[in-house]
Design an enzyme around this catalytic site. Structure first.
Site, short mmCIF file in Angstrom:
data_model
loop_
_atom_site.label_atom_id
_atom_site.label_comp_id
_atom_site.label_asym_id
_atom_site.label_seq_id
_atom_site.Cartn_x
_atom_site.Cartn_y
_atom_site.Cartn_z
CB SER A 10 128.49 30.17 0.08
OG SER A 10 129.36 29.44 -0.72
CG ASN A 16 85.70 18.35 30.11
OD1 ASN A 16 84.59 17.91 30.40
ND2 ASN A 16 86.67 17.59 29.63
CE LYS A 17 89.71 16.22 32.49
NZ LYS A 17 91.11 15.87 32.74
CB SER A 40 90.77 12.54 22.88
OG SER A 40 91.88 13.11 22.21
CB SER A 42 96.13 23.01 28.63
OG SER A 42 97.44 22.74 29.07
CB VAL A 43 98.53 18.48 28.23
CG1 VAL A 43 98.66 16.98 28.38
CG2 VAL A 43 99.51 19.00 27.20
CB SER A 96 137.82 28.67 6.66
OG SER A 96 138.91 29.55 6.89
CG ASP A 146 91.40 15.36 19.64
OD1 ASP A 146 91.44 16.38 20.35
OD2 ASP A 146 91.79 14.25 20.01
CB THR A 147 94.16 20.48 17.67
OG1 THR A 147 93.48 21.20 18.71
CG2 THR A 147 93.43 20.68 16.36
#
Length: 637
Positions: A550, A173-174, A46, A40-41, A478, A118-119
């Site tokens: 169309s 983490n953290k 990073s 998550s954010v 139309s 890193d995503t």
């Protein structure tokens, strides 16, 4: 008395060269691990990568100086170095303190080389995360110890498993912010294990870490004496990847390029997806099924006695057989399948929702074909794993649907072969990638339904009528006058003894398409069906005249692709919206303006005007009779 030592105080150039060669040889033969960090954010992805780069001494002095300067400027809570700045390269990322794009970084240790992606953590950038995960061997899924398992943790875990990543690290983490509390760590691991078992993740390694402090990153931490497992880098250096498994599978190599530098050499270049190959091996080229044997395996460094999965090579055949880009070279006695209808899992990656029936480019390996996706069988709720009913897929949605291609595709299930089972869908107009997918299996009807040859073909039908088949495709708003002009054109052609048939939009909706509404998806299906009927009529030798709004270029192009070159004639009845609305013969614009008629083209549904029609008619400057006369004059000079 002179001192004599075995080693010279200063090495000669030759000895230095030997050291360099020895180092390069060792470095070249290290195994490679590709992995991603996701979650998550603000879970610290990073920062973790920056710490790995810093601790592995993969930062140059000028980079370190710039990093220290940037860290002071950003001023993150008194931290001397903000490791995230090593990876977050975009200005928007540094301003917001988040990752948006996928950042790839290389680093190495004494035991292994690494490429880490890193995503991004935001849900809106899930498509970027899929890109990073598509080539990864391992996923490090970070969890903020203060927050526990979140929606994005579940989403990214599901996607990693879906994309075939079997090595999972749960990095809590953290830990420094929760006092390195073992109870917090255990609670998070227990929650994750319950979720992971639901989606099929049977094994993962949980590690308590602090990217900020460096706990359990490169070695054991005194702050977590209760943790007895490996540090993160120790696990990354020793984890087994699937390269051995890829080599054990049957040989497959998608052809990327036909290598023909001169008349004396012809080879077929590509990256070996699975298996091994040697000179003398019997091979089969698919989808044609032609067979031969390997005569040479050519590389820049010379011929090889054997090539394995992961190597890029050029293969030469003992026989002259057809083989081109997009074909697949396989071991002769165990080839993959070829089919044109499949079930697949699709991750939708475009802002615009998927339109079932629309034609997209499907790219799988080196093959590119035209494909259409049916309405989803279901959409997956990544939080509950429920299968939800869905008519379409929107941004970041994951669903299962059937798709069909315009010609057979060589494939294997994604679970067995990523290269021949993973695909992307590309919008034909914008050329943007709109989805990624994984093939499950081919549909039985793809194998059981075959073309039945007939003795009387379209050429015979056309010759009997003494005319060239064609589709005159009238498109416009139309009220533009499409039906009126199309009817006059047919009357003029009939007087010239031409064999025609008029397909009008309103008339078709009374029968063939009576089950369709006016949503974007239904409009796509409406045109697809009409296109198929028009194609059958041209096979009968007729000149087919159609009058349909169309509204989408993609569908008009889809019908064009169904026809033989030159048979599709797009006729744009170009009438401004104000003019068409002023006519409003059927009273439809009035209803649409009043909100009584939804999805009306030109009001609350778009019309994409043709960019290069064969014929353009401006009805503001001529009557319907004059327009019909001009069209016939263009068709039959």
């Amino acid at each position: 008395m002179t001192d004599v030592t075995d080693e010279p105080i200063y090495k000669t150039d030759a000895l230095i060269a030997e050291d360099i060669d020895r180092y390069l040889d060792v470095h070249q033969h290290k195994s490679m691990l590709r992995f991603i960090t996701c979650g998550s954010v603000d879970d610290g992805k990073s920062t973790l990568i920056g710490r790995l780069l810093y601790d592995s001494k993969m930062i140059f002095e000028d980079q370190l100086a710039a990093l220290e300067a940037d860290s002071k400027r950003v001023g993150t809570q008194g931290q001397e170095i903000d490791f995230a700045l090593l990876v977050d390269g975009l200005a928007a990322e540094r301003e917001q303190g988040i990752t948006i794009d996928v950042a790839y970084r290389f680093f190495t240790t004494e035991k292994r080389k690494f490429i880490v992606a890193d995503t991004p953590g935001h849900e809106q950038y899930t498509r970027n995360m899929v890109t990073g995960a598509s080539t990864a061997d391992l996923a490090v899924i970070l969890v903020d110890a203060r927050k526990g398992i979140l929606t994005q943790t579940r989403r990214h875990s599901y996607l990693c498993h879906l994309l075939g990543i079997r090595n999972i690290v749960l990095a809590v983490n953290k830990m420094d912010l929760v006092g390195y509390d073992q109870a917090v760590f255990n609670r998070i691991v227990m929650t994750y294990r319950a979720f992971a078992s639901e989606i099929g993740i049977t094994h993962f390694l949980a590690i308590p870490i602090s990217g900020f402090k460096g706990d359990n990153i490169t070695g054991p931490s005194d702050n977590t004496p209760w943790y007895k497992g490996p540090s993160l880098i120790e696990h990354l250096e020793t984890v087994e990847v699937d390269q051995a498994a890829d080599r054990a599978r049957p040989f497959r190599m998608p052809v990327q390029w036909v290598n023909r530098p001169n008349l004396d050499f012809r080879g077929f270049s590509g990256l070996i997806a699975t298996g091994t190959v040697k000179p003398g091996d019997a091979i089969r080229v698919l989808p044609s099924g032609k067979t031969s044997t390997i005569s040479r395996i050519v590389t820049l460094d010379g011929d090889l006695d054997e090539a394995v999965a992961g190597q890029s090579v050029t293969l030469c055949f003992a026989d002259e057989i057809d083989c081109s880009r997009g074909d697949v070279i396989a071991i002769a006695d165990s080839p993959p399948q070829a089919a044109d209808q499949f079930e697949a899992t699709i991750v939708w990656m475009a802002d615009e929702e998927m339109l079932p029936g629309r034609s997209y480019w499907l790219k799988i390996g080196t093959q590119t074909v035209s494909a259409s996706v049916q309405a989803p069988k279901y959409q997956v709720n990544v939080n509950t794993m429920e299968h939800l009913a869905a008519k379409t897929l929107d941004l970041n949605a994951i669903g299962v649907a059937n798709l069909s291609t315009d010609k057979p595709v060589v494939f294997e299930p994604y679970a067995d072969n990523r290269a021949l089972g993973g695909f992307i869908l590309i919008d034909k107009i914008s050329n943007a990638t709109v989805a990624a997918g994984m093939l499950h299996f081919s549909l039985r009807r793809a194998q059981n339904v075959h073309w039945q040859p007939t003795d009387i073909g379209r050429e015979h039908h056309a010759a009997l009528k003494n005319q060239q088949p064609a589709v005159l495709w009238f498109t416009g708003l139309s009220g533009a006058g499409k039906s009126t002009i199309a009817n006059l054109v047919e009357k003029k052609l009939a007087r010239m003894n031409r064999h025609t048939f008029l397909l009008d939009g309103d008339n078709v909706r009374h029968g063939l398409n009576r089950d369709l509404g006016f949503t974007d998806a239904d409009r796509v299906e409406n045109i697809r069906r009409v296109g198929e009927v028009a194609k059958l009529m041209t096979d009968a030798g007729l000149i087919v005249i159609t009058a349909f709004i169309s509204p989408f270029r993609s569908e008009r192009d889809m019908v064009r692709q169904m026809m033989r070159p030159g048979e599709f004639v797009e006729i744009f009845i170009d009438t401004p919206l104000a003019e068409a609305e002023a006519r409003d013969v059927k009273g439809l614009y009035k209803k649409a303006r009043a909100g009584e008629l939804k999805n009306f083209t030109g009001i609350d549904s778009p019309y994409e005007a043709p960019e290069n029609p064969e014929i353009r008619i401006d009805t503001t400057g001529m009557s319907a009779e004059e327009a019909a006369e001009a069209i016939v004059a263009r068709l039959i000079p």
